[in-house]
Design an enzyme around this catalytic site. Structure first.
Site, PDB file in Angstrom:
ATOM      1  N   THR A   1       0.828  -1.196   0.000  1.00 17.53           N
ATOM      2  CA  THR A   1       0.000   0.000   0.000  1.00 17.53           C
ATOM      3  C   THR A   1       0.864   1.249   0.000  1.00 17.53           C
ATOM      4  O   THR A   1       1.979   1.260   0.523  1.00 17.53           O
ATOM      5  CB  THR A   1      -0.967   0.060   1.207  1.00 17.53           C
TER       6      THR A   1
ATOM      7  N   ASP B   1      -4.712   5.513   2.243  1.00 15.78           N
ATOM      8  CA  ASP B   1      -4.402   6.446   3.320  1.00 15.78           C
ATOM      9  C   ASP B   1      -4.879   5.758   4.597  1.00 15.78           C
ATOM     10  O   ASP B   1      -6.082   5.583   4.804  1.00 15.78           O
ATOM     11  CB  ASP B   1      -5.127   7.769   3.104  1.00 15.78           C
TER      12      ASP B   1
ATOM     13  N   ASN C   1       3.628  -0.588   8.604  1.00 18.09           N
ATOM     14  CA  ASN C   1       4.836   0.227   8.483  1.00 18.09           C
ATOM     15  C   ASN C   1       4.548   1.711   8.269  1.00 18.09           C
ATOM     16  O   ASN C   1       5.419   2.545   8.482  1.00 18.09           O
ATOM     17  CB  ASN C   1       5.692  -0.308   7.328  1.00 18.09           C
TER      18      ASN C   1
ATOM     19  N   SER D   1       7.235  -0.191  15.205  1.00 18.68           N
ATOM     20  CA  SER D   1       7.226   0.833  16.244  1.00 18.68           C
ATOM     21  C   SER D   1       8.591   1.515  16.237  1.00 18.68           C
ATOM     22  O   SER D   1       9.084   1.907  15.184  1.00 18.68           O
ATOM     23  CB  SER D   1       6.900   0.201  17.601  1.00 18.68           C
TER      24      SER D   1
ATOM     25  N   TYR E   1       6.035  12.083  18.714  1.00 19.74           N
ATOM     26  CA  TYR E   1       6.423  10.818  18.072  1.00 19.74           C
ATOM     27  C   TYR E   1       6.632   9.737  19.132  1.00 19.74           C
ATOM     28  O   TYR E   1       6.129   8.617  18.996  1.00 19.74           O
ATOM     29  CB  TYR E   1       7.701  11.009  17.253  1.00 19.74           C
TER      30      TYR E   1
ATOM     31  N   LYS F   1       4.456   6.109  19.586  1.00 17.36           N
ATOM     32  CA  LYS F   1       5.050   4.772  19.611  1.00 17.36           C
ATOM     33  C   LYS F   1       4.824   4.073  20.957  1.00 17.36           C
ATOM     34  O   LYS F   1       4.692   2.850  21.014  1.00 17.36           O
ATOM     35  CB  LYS F   1       6.546   4.857  19.272  1.00 17.36           C
TER      36      LYS F   1
ATOM     37  N   THR G   1      16.871   6.364   6.755  1.00 24.43           N
ATOM     38  CA  THR G   1      15.748   6.270   5.835  1.00 24.43           C
ATOM     39  C   THR G   1      15.151   7.665   5.644  1.00 24.43           C
ATOM     40  O   THR G   1      15.610   8.642   6.223  1.00 24.43           O
ATOM     41  CB  THR G   1      14.652   5.337   6.373  1.00 24.43           C
TER      42      THR G   1
END
Length: 272
Positions: A32, A56, A83, A134, A148, A152, A183
Site C-alpha cells: 500500500t 491512506d 509500516n 514501532s 512521536y 510509539k 531512511t
C-alpha cells in the site's frame, strides 16, 4: 511455501526494502501507498506477485476495504507489516494541535485500523503474524520527538495487549523497534514544528549527539526481518540496530532503581 504479506507504507524506506526482499525470495506482497504510482517499479519487476493498493491509513473504511481486496486477490493474509508512519521533530511546546493530531492519527490510529481489519481474517485462518513497526522510542524517549515518542508508546501498549488477546487464535504479534536508520523517516517524510529560540540549545545538543555511526544502514535490516517473519516463535519486542539495546537497557536499569528507592512509599499508598 510462499507467504502472503500485506505491507503498509511500501513506497519508500523500510516498507520498500522489505517488500522487495520478500518478493525476490518468492513471497507475494500486497503493497500500500498513498500514491499508487510509487509502486510502479515493483509491479514492473515482479508482476502479479505484487498487489498495489492506494491507501491512506487514516481512512478506517479504506483500511478494511484494502484488507478485503488482499483476501479476494490472494486468498489469505499470512503476515501484516504495519509500516506506515512519519516523524515529527520539535519541542512539545512548539507543536500545534494540527501537527499533534496528524502524528497520532497516522502512527497510532492508522495502525489500529489496519490491525482491526486483519484480525478477523487471521482469526478465521487460525494463523497469522501481525508485525507493528514501532521504535525503540516506544520504550525510551528522546527530546525533540515528544509526540512521536507518545505515538510509539501507544503502539507498544496496544500491541502488547493485542498479543495477549489473540494468541489463542493462532495469531502472533511482534513489535519491530528500530533505533535511528538512514531512511526517509527523518528527511522528506518528516514534519517539523515552527522553531522557537528558547529550545534551540536543546535541539542543538540533540542533533550534535548523533554521530554517523548512530544511524543504521536500512539495507542491513532485511535479513533480520526475514528471520523474524520465518520464526516459529517470534519475539514480542524485536530491537533493530546496535544503539537500541544498550539505550533501552540503561533506561530500564535506571527505572528499576528508582522504583526500588521509592518502593516503601509506593506500598504504603496501598492502604492495607
Amino acid at each position: 511455501m510462499s507467504k502472503i504479506i500485506l505491507i503498509t507504507g511500501a513506497s519508500r524506506g523500510f516498507g520498500r526494502l522489505w517488500a522487495n526482499a520478500l518478493l525476490k525470495r518468492g513471497d507475494k506482497v500486497a503493497a500500500t501507498a498513498r500514491n499508487i504510482e510509487d509502486l510502479n517499479d515493483l509491479i514492473e519487476t515482479f508482476g502479479d506477485a505484487v498487489l498495489p493498493i492506494q491507501l491512506d491509513v487514516n481512512d478506517r473504511e479504506a483500511c478494511f476495504a484494502a484488507v478485503n481486496k488482499v483476501v479476494a486477490n490472494f486468498g489469505r493474509i499470512d503476515v501484516l507489516i504495519n509500516n506506515a508512519g512519519f516523524g515529527l521533530f520539535g519541542a512539545i511546546e512548539e507543536t500545534t494541535e494540527k501537527q499533534a493530531r496528524a502524528q497520532i492519527e497516522t502512527n497510532f490510529f492508522g495502525l489500529l485500523w489496519v490491525t482491526q481489519a486483519v484480525i478477523p481474517i487471521m482469526r478465521a485462518q487460525k494463523s497469522g503474524h501481525i508485525i507493528q513497526v514501532s521504535s525503540f522510542l516506544g520504550l525510551v524517549t528522546l527530546p525533540v520527538l515528544g509526540i512521536y515518542n507518545a505515538s510509539k508508546y501507544a503502539v507498544n501498549g496496544l500491541s502488547e495487549t493485542l498479543a495477549s488477546e489473540v494468541k489463542d487464535f493462532g495469531i502472533k504479534v511482534s513489535l519491530i523497534e528500530p533505533n535511528g536508520f538512514s531512511t526517509d523517516w527523518s528527511g522528506a517524510s518528516a514534519m517539523q514544528t515552527e522553531p522557537t529560540e528558547i529550545y534551540a540549545p536543546i535541539k542543538q545538543a540533540f542533533f550534535e549527539s548523533a554521530t554517523p555511526d548512530s544511524w543504521g544502514n536500512p539495507e542491513s535490516t532485511t535479513s533480520a526481518v526475514l528471520q523474524l517473519i520465518d520464526s516459529a516463535n517470534p519475539p514480542l519486542h524485536f530491537l533493530l540496530g546496535k544503539v537500541a539495546y544498550p539505550g533501552v537497557k540503561q533506561v530500564y536499569s535506571q527505572r528499576l532503581a528508582e522504583f526500588e528507592a521509592w518502593k516503601e512509599v509506593s506500598a504504603g499508598a496501598h492502604g492495607h
